[in-house]
Each structure stands twice: as structure tokens, then as C-alpha cells.
Write a protein that holds these residues in place. Structure first.
Motif, PDB file in Angstrom:
ATOM      1  N   MET A  36       0.817  -1.207   0.000  1.00 34.35           N
ATOM      2  CA  MET A  36       0.000   0.000   0.000  1.00 34.35           C
ATOM      3  C   MET A  36       0.857   1.266   0.000  1.00 34.35           C
ATOM      4  O   MET A  36       0.346   2.370  -0.106  1.00 34.35           O
ATOM      5  N   HIS A  37       2.171   1.085   0.122  1.00 39.25           N
ATOM      6  CA  HIS A  37       3.063   2.239   0.082  1.00 39.25           C
ATOM      7  C   HIS A  37       3.094   2.792  -1.341  1.00 39.25           C
ATOM      8  O   HIS A  37       3.480   2.095  -2.274  1.00 39.25           O
ATOM      9  N   ILE A  38       2.703   4.036  -1.504  1.00 33.87           N
ATOM     10  CA  ILE A  38       2.740   4.659  -2.827  1.00 33.87           C
ATOM     11  C   ILE A  38       4.141   5.213  -3.055  1.00 33.87           C
ATOM     12  O   ILE A  38       4.603   6.068  -2.300  1.00 33.87           O
ATOM     13  N   PRO A  39       4.850   4.737  -4.087  1.00 39.14           N
ATOM     14  CA  PRO A  39       6.183   5.266  -4.374  1.00 39.14           C
ATOM     15  C   PRO A  39       6.095   6.649  -5.006  1.00 39.14           C
ATOM     16  O   PRO A  39       5.026   7.088  -5.441  1.00 39.14           O
ATOM     17  N   ASP A  40       7.226   7.326  -5.082  1.00 37.18           N
ATOM     18  CA  ASP A  40       7.266   8.594  -5.795  1.00 37.18           C
ATOM     19  C   ASP A  40       7.025   8.371  -7.279  1.00 37.18           C
ATOM     20  O   ASP A  40       7.285   7.291  -7.816  1.00 37.18           O
ATOM     21  N   ASN A  41       6.503   9.397  -7.932  1.00 34.61           N
ATOM     22  CA  ASN A  41       6.235   9.450  -9.370  1.00 34.61           C
ATOM     23  C   ASN A  41       4.930   8.784  -9.777  1.00 34.61           C
ATOM     24  O   ASN A  41       4.533   8.875 -10.943  1.00 34.61           O
ATOM     25  N   TYR A  42       4.250   8.141  -8.855  1.00 31.84           N
ATOM     26  CA  TYR A  42       2.924   7.596  -9.157  1.00 31.84           C
ATOM     27  C   TYR A  42       1.838   8.657  -8.980  1.00 31.84           C
ATOM     28  O   TYR A  42       0.776   8.562  -9.586  1.00 31.84           O
ATOM     29  N   LEU A  43       2.107   9.629  -8.133  1.00 32.49           N
ATOM     30  CA  LEU A  43       1.181  10.735  -7.908  1.00 32.49           C
ATOM     31  C   LEU A  43       1.848  12.029  -8.360  1.00 32.49           C
ATOM     32  O   LEU A  43       3.061  12.202  -8.205  1.00 32.49           O
ATOM     33  N   SER A  44       1.066  12.948  -8.887  1.00 32.77           N
ATOM     34  CA  SER A  44       1.608  14.230  -9.313  1.00 32.77           C
ATOM     35  C   SER A  44       2.101  15.026  -8.112  1.00 32.77           C
ATOM     36  O   SER A  44       1.611  14.838  -6.987  1.00 32.77           O
ATOM     37  N   PRO A  45       3.053  15.936  -8.307  1.00 37.03           N
ATOM     38  CA  PRO A  45       3.498  16.791  -7.202  1.00 37.03           C
ATOM     39  C   PRO A  45       2.339  17.568  -6.578  1.00 37.03           C
ATOM     40  O   PRO A  45       2.324  17.784  -5.360  1.00 37.03           O
ATOM     41  N   SER A  46       1.373  17.990  -7.408  1.00 37.35           N
ATOM     42  CA  SER A  46       0.227  18.735  -6.865  1.00 37.35           C
ATOM     43  C   SER A  46      -0.631  17.839  -5.977  1.00 37.35           C
ATOM     44  O   SER A  46      -1.112  18.277  -4.920  1.00 37.35           O
TER      45      SER A  46
END
Length: 328
Positions: free
Chosen positions: A1-11
Motif C-alpha cells: 500500500m506504500h505509494i512510491p514517488d512518481n505515481y502521484l503528481s506533485p500537486s
């Protein structure tokens, strides 16, 4: 369930971080009033428990893996606000030192696992507990609370994943961040955690029953005066988890939404822009491994180091806290 970086936008990450700020502020305020100086180290013990239990990856049909979190259990033992602090610190240590969960995505990960999970799980636990009688009713309530808590957290994470391709695409129509929409992310995340929820619920009920028998004064009672808690049984659990943590290496495959660049390309046929030009943080012991050691040794050393850091952080916090004579 850990969301890595780059999967979500900076905003998206920024919004989730801003949402967490008043939650953390409220949690700190409540912990100051509800948790005595003597009980502050318990937050460290529980945070270390969450850190360790998340190292036990479990294989899921379909080739993915998942893990329990312990958020509802901590909420039942120390209160939901204390759980927010404990799990947030555990997630921070995982992200900074072991690359488990993104740095930019820290706000989203804490919202899901350190806020939604303990608060939903604890609310369900109290609701069911008030309708069932006796110890057996409490244990059933703990199981249901743990189960619902992790499924709720997975559902929120799936929304965070799923809105990315709706909001952010390049000139070719390709997703810039997570490539899977809500029609894929919601069933993928929720169905997996409908299974892992059984493990989460079982752990919640079992440890709750153990603590109630060995050290009942530890259990959260809305800030009422309690006796000093016996932490030794919990230290025994931590030692056992450290010794057994290499079992988490047996599960092969990545958790859903935690693929690396090549994994994404093999699944969708292209590499989203963010994976080529986004956040690239290199943790000291990425994936709980250490250079020059085999996987098992690296995993155990990582478990010991993470546990020690979390416990030390809360010991320092406890030493700085003024004693509250209303809570011992």
C-alpha cells in the motif's frame, strides 16, 4: 500500500501533505493531553511493531504481494491520534532509510495508513464492541475493525492512484504518473486488501487479546487515569518479529502500484514521463538490503535498525515531555 514517488503528481502530493498538517497538529495536541510521559515510549513500541509487521509481505493470487499495517491495533491500544503519530513515524523511517514509500508521497501514505486506517478501524471497533458482550465480543470487534480499517485505507489509495490518468496526460495521451484509472485501481487495490484484511484482522484481534491478558492498563481509555503499563510483553513480540522478518522475503512479485520503471513498461507498453524525469531518491538501505550482505542478513539488520530508530525517537520525545499528573 506504500505509494512510491512518481505515481502521484506533485500537486496531488502537496494537497495530501497540506491535508495531513492539521491532522498531525491535532494528533500532537491530543497525545500531549491523553498520553502521559511514562506511556510515550509505548508509541515507539507500537510504531516499531507497525514498521516490522509491514516487512512481512504476503503473496496474493495474481502474482502481487501485500502486507498488514497494524494501524487499527495501535488505535485500540493507545487511541487513534496516538496511532496517527506512531504510524507516521514508522512510515517516515521506511521512506527515508529504506525507500519504502515515496518522499513526496509521504503525505498520501500517512493519510491512508496513519489516518484513515486507525480512525476508521477504531470507529468500527467501538461500534461493534458496544453491540457485542464479553471478551469474545471484543475480540470479534477488533478483528472487524482491523479488517475494515485496512480495506478503507486501500480504497482511498486506489482513488489517489486512479485519478492520475484522468488529470495528467502528455501530448500523446499517455499518463504522466500512474497509468491506471479508477476502473482498474479500485478493484485491484480493494480486492487484494479484502484478502489481506483477514490477516490484518487476525493480528489485531490476537495482539489485542494478548495485551488485554498481560497488560490491560495499556489499552486506551479516552484519557482516564491508568496504571503504569508493562511493556516487556510487547518487547518480546518485537524481538520475535525481527527474528522472523526474513519470511517476508518469501513472497515474490511487487505489490500493486509499486512497480519500478521496467515493471511499468512491461505492463502498459510505455514509460510514463514522471518515471523518466521525476523524483529519484536513493535510500541508504533501499528495499531493506545492504551492500555486501545477503538478503536475509540485510533484512534482519534493517529490521533492527528501523525498530531501534523509532523507539529512540519516542524515548527522546518522552524525555522532553512534561509529566502529566492526570495520567500515569
Amino acid at each position: 500500500m506504500h505509494i512510491p514517488d512518481n505515481y502521484l503528481s506533485p500537486s496531488t502530493c502537496a494537497v495530501m501533505g497540506v491535508i495531513m498538517l492539521p491532522i498531525w497538529a491535532r494528533a500532537v495536541k491530543r497525545v500531549k493531553t491523553d498520553v502521559s510521559k511514562k506511556k510515550i515510549p509505548l508509541l515507539g513500541v507500537c510504531g516499531a511493531f507497525s514498521f516490522l509487521i509491514m516487512m512481512f509481505n504476503v503473496p496474493i493470487p495474481g502474482g502481487t504481494t501485500a502486507h498488514a499495517v497494524g494501524g487499527t491495533l495501535i488505535a485500540i491500544l493507545l487511541g487513534p491520534y496516538a496511532a496517527t503519530i506512531s504510524v507516521s513515524i514508522a512510515l517516515l523511517i521506511q521512506a527515508l532509510f529504506f525507500g519504502d514509500g515515496g518522499i513526496l508521497a509521504f503525505g498520501a501514505n500517512t493519510f491512508n495508513m496513519a489516518f484513515v486506517m486507525p480512525f476508521v478501524g477504531y470507529t468500527v471497533f467501538k461500534f461493534v464492541k458496544n453491540r457485542l458482550k464479553g471478551d469474545r465480543g471484543e475480540y470479534i470487534s477488533a478483528f472487524i475493525g482491523g479488517y475494515v480499517g485496512i480495506v478503507a485505507a486501500a480504497f482511498i489509495a486506489s482513488i489517489e492512484f486512479g485519478i492520475q490518468p484522468l488529470l495528467f496526460k502528455d501530448a500523446f495521451g499517455h499518463a504522466i504518473y500512474c497509468p491506471y484509472g479508477l476502473n482498474v485501481s479500485i478493484p485491484a487495490m480493494v480486492l487484494v486488501h479484502l484478502l489481506i484484511g483477514i490477516l490484518e484482522g487476525a493480528i489485531t484481534a490476537a495482539v489485542y487479546a494478548y495485551v488485554k491478558k498481560i497488560s490491560p492498563s495499556m489499552i486506551y481509555n479516552n484519557g482516564q487515569k491508568v496504571k503504569e503499563s508493562n511493556r516487556k510483553p510487547l518487547y518480546g513480540i518485537l524481538i520475535a518479529l525481527v527474528v522472523l522478518c526474513p519470511l517476508g522475503l518469501l513472497a515474490s512479485g511487487d505489490a500493486w502500484g509499486e512497480w519500478d520503471t521496467e515493471g511499468i513498461k512491461s505492463l502498459v507498453g510505455y514509460i510514463p514521463h514522471a518515471f523518466q524525469h521525476g523524483m529519484d531518491y536513493h535510500a541508504i538501505a533501499a528495499d531493506y538490503s545492504l551492500s555486501g550482505t545477503n538478503d536475509i542478513v540485510g533484512y534482519i539488520i534493517s529490521a533492527i535498525a528501523g525498530t531501534a530508530i523509532i523507539i529512540i525517537i519516542f524515548k527522546i520525545i518522552g524525555s522532553l515531555k512534561k509529566d502529566n499528573t492526570n495520567n500515569t
